[in-house]
Design a protein around this motif. Structure first.
Motif, PDB file in Angstrom:
ATOM      1  N   UNK A  35       0.839  -1.201   0.000  1.00 45.58           N
ATOM      2  CA  UNK A  35       0.000   0.000   0.000  1.00 45.58           C
ATOM      3  C   UNK A  35       0.876   1.253   0.000  1.00 45.58           C
ATOM      4  N   UNK A  36       1.911   1.251   0.824  1.00 51.16           N
ATOM      5  CA  UNK A  36       2.825   2.392   0.863  1.00 51.16           C
ATOM      6  C   UNK A  36       3.488   2.578  -0.507  1.00 51.16           C
ATOM      7  N   UNK A  37       3.841   1.484  -1.164  1.00 52.44           N
ATOM      8  CA  UNK A  37       4.467   1.574  -2.492  1.00 52.44           C
ATOM      9  C   UNK A  37       3.512   2.208  -3.494  1.00 52.44           C
ATOM     10  N   UNK A  38       2.233   1.833  -3.439  1.00 48.80           N
ATOM     11  CA  UNK A  38       1.246   2.424  -4.343  1.00 48.80           C
ATOM     12  C   UNK A  38       1.142   3.932  -4.091  1.00 48.80           C
ATOM     13  N   UNK A  39       1.100   4.333  -2.825  1.00 51.15           N
ATOM     14  CA  UNK A  39       1.022   5.753  -2.469  1.00 51.15           C
ATOM     15  C   UNK A  39       2.255   6.498  -2.977  1.00 51.15           C
ATOM     16  N   UNK A  40       3.427   5.907  -2.798  1.00 53.57           N
ATOM     17  CA  UNK A  40       4.673   6.550  -3.243  1.00 53.57           C
ATOM     18  C   UNK A  40       4.704   6.665  -4.770  1.00 53.57           C
ATOM     19  N   UNK A  41       4.305   5.611  -5.464  1.00 57.33           N
ATOM     20  CA  UNK A  41       4.310   5.660  -6.933  1.00 57.33           C
ATOM     21  C   UNK A  41       3.328   6.722  -7.436  1.00 57.33           C
ATOM     22  N   UNK A  42       2.138   6.772  -6.861  1.00 61.23           N
ATOM     23  CA  UNK A  42       1.174   7.806  -7.262  1.00 61.23           C
ATOM     24  C   UNK A  42       1.710   9.205  -6.949  1.00 61.23           C
ATOM     25  N   UNK A  43       2.304   9.355  -5.776  1.00 62.91           N
ATOM     26  CA  UNK A  43       2.884  10.653  -5.406  1.00 62.91           C
ATOM     27  C   UNK A  43       4.017  11.031  -6.354  1.00 62.91           C
ATOM     28  N   UNK A  44       4.836  10.053  -6.708  1.00 65.11           N
ATOM     29  CA  UNK A  44       5.931  10.316  -7.642  1.00 65.11           C
ATOM     30  C   UNK A  44       5.424  10.723  -9.006  1.00 65.11           C
ATOM     31  N   UNK A  45       4.377  10.071  -9.451  1.00 69.50           N
ATOM     32  CA  UNK A  45       3.783  10.397 -10.749  1.00 69.50           C
ATOM     33  C   UNK A  45       3.205  11.815 -10.725  1.00 69.50           C
ATOM     34  N   UNK A 110      15.153   8.922   2.757  1.00 73.98           N
ATOM     35  CA  UNK A 110      15.507   9.190   1.354  1.00 73.98           C
ATOM     36  C   UNK A 110      14.292   9.705   0.590  1.00 73.98           C
ATOM     37  N   UNK A 111      13.139   9.084   0.831  1.00 73.56           N
ATOM     38  CA  UNK A 111      11.906   9.548   0.183  1.00 73.56           C
ATOM     39  C   UNK A 111      11.597  10.997   0.525  1.00 73.56           C
ATOM     40  N   UNK A 112      11.740  11.353   1.781  1.00 72.15           N
ATOM     41  CA  UNK A 112      11.502  12.745   2.182  1.00 72.15           C
ATOM     42  C   UNK A 112      12.499  13.689   1.511  1.00 72.15           C
ATOM     43  N   UNK A 113      13.757  13.259   1.412  1.00 70.34           N
ATOM     44  CA  UNK A 113      14.764  14.097   0.757  1.00 70.34           C
ATOM     45  C   UNK A 113      14.461  14.291  -0.733  1.00 70.34           C
ATOM     46  N   UNK A 114      13.808  13.313  -1.344  1.00 72.13           N
ATOM     47  CA  UNK A 114      13.436  13.434  -2.746  1.00 72.13           C
ATOM     48  C   UNK A 114      12.169  14.290  -2.910  1.00 72.13           C
ATOM     49  N   UNK A 115      11.160  14.031  -2.079  1.00 74.29           N
ATOM     50  CA  UNK A 115       9.853  14.665  -2.294  1.00 74.29           C
ATOM     51  C   UNK A 115       9.728  16.069  -1.704  1.00 74.29           C
ATOM     52  N   UNK A 116      10.227  16.304  -0.532  1.00 75.67           N
ATOM     53  CA  UNK A 116       9.998  17.601   0.133  1.00 75.67           C
ATOM     54  C   UNK A 116      10.489  18.790  -0.702  1.00 75.67           C
ATOM     55  N   UNK A 117      11.697  18.760  -1.283  1.00 79.97           N
ATOM     56  CA  UNK A 117      12.110  19.915  -2.095  1.00 79.97           C
ATOM     57  C   UNK A 117      11.203  20.161  -3.298  1.00 79.97           C
ATOM     58  N   UNK A 118      10.589  19.121  -3.820  1.00 77.91           N
ATOM     59  CA  UNK A 118       9.700  19.295  -4.973  1.00 77.91           C
ATOM     60  C   UNK A 118       8.344  19.865  -4.557  1.00 77.91           C
ATOM     61  N   UNK A 119       7.965  19.637  -3.318  1.00 76.79           N
ATOM     62  CA  UNK A 119       6.669  20.116  -2.832  1.00 76.79           C
ATOM     63  C   UNK A 119       6.733  21.554  -2.327  1.00 76.79           C
TER      64      UNK A 119
END
Length: 120
Positions: A35-45, A110-119
């Motif tokens: 479930x977390x992977x699905x959320x991350x993939x959707x968020x990444x998209x 690592x996920x936070x380091x990738x996503x937070x700057x983009x948000x």
């Protein structure tokens, strides 16, 4: 490859799929990670990750699921080898769970380091 070797080769994929299916059926943690992977993939998209960021995210998701499968296998083997409670059996299971936790925390950071700057 001979027919026999080819048949054995494809059968190994079937066994692996059966193991993944059994883990999904019986293990709540695997379902949580999926479930977390699905959320991350959707968020990444939705976020528009770069190719490099996708590579990292895919490695983290694959690693997390693989760690969880190994942890589950370890628990099964320990339960089979030591059906009665034993301090070493408990330590082995706890250490395997600890490995999953270490990778999960590292993946989240690592996920936070990738996503937070983009948000922001």
């Amino acid at each position: 490859m001979t027919h026999m070797k080819l048949s054995r080769f494809f059968r190994s994929f079937q066994y692996a799929a059966q193991g993944i299916y059994a883990a999904i059926q019986k293990e709540q943690n695997i379902r949580f990670h999926l479930l977390a992977a699905v959320v991350v993939v959707l968020s990444g998209w939705l976020t528009g990750l770069s190719k490099t960021e996708w590579l990292i995210v895919i490695l983290l998701i694959g690693g997390m699921l693989a760690f969880e499968l190994v942890n589950t296998a370890m628990e099964r083997v320990v339960d089979l080898a030591s059906p009665e409670l034993h301090p070493l059996a408990k330590q082995a299971k706890d250490m395997a769970a600890g490995a999953v936790l270490v990778f999960a925390v590292a993946s989240a950071i690592i996920g936070l380091l990738i996503f937070i700057p983009k948000w922001f």
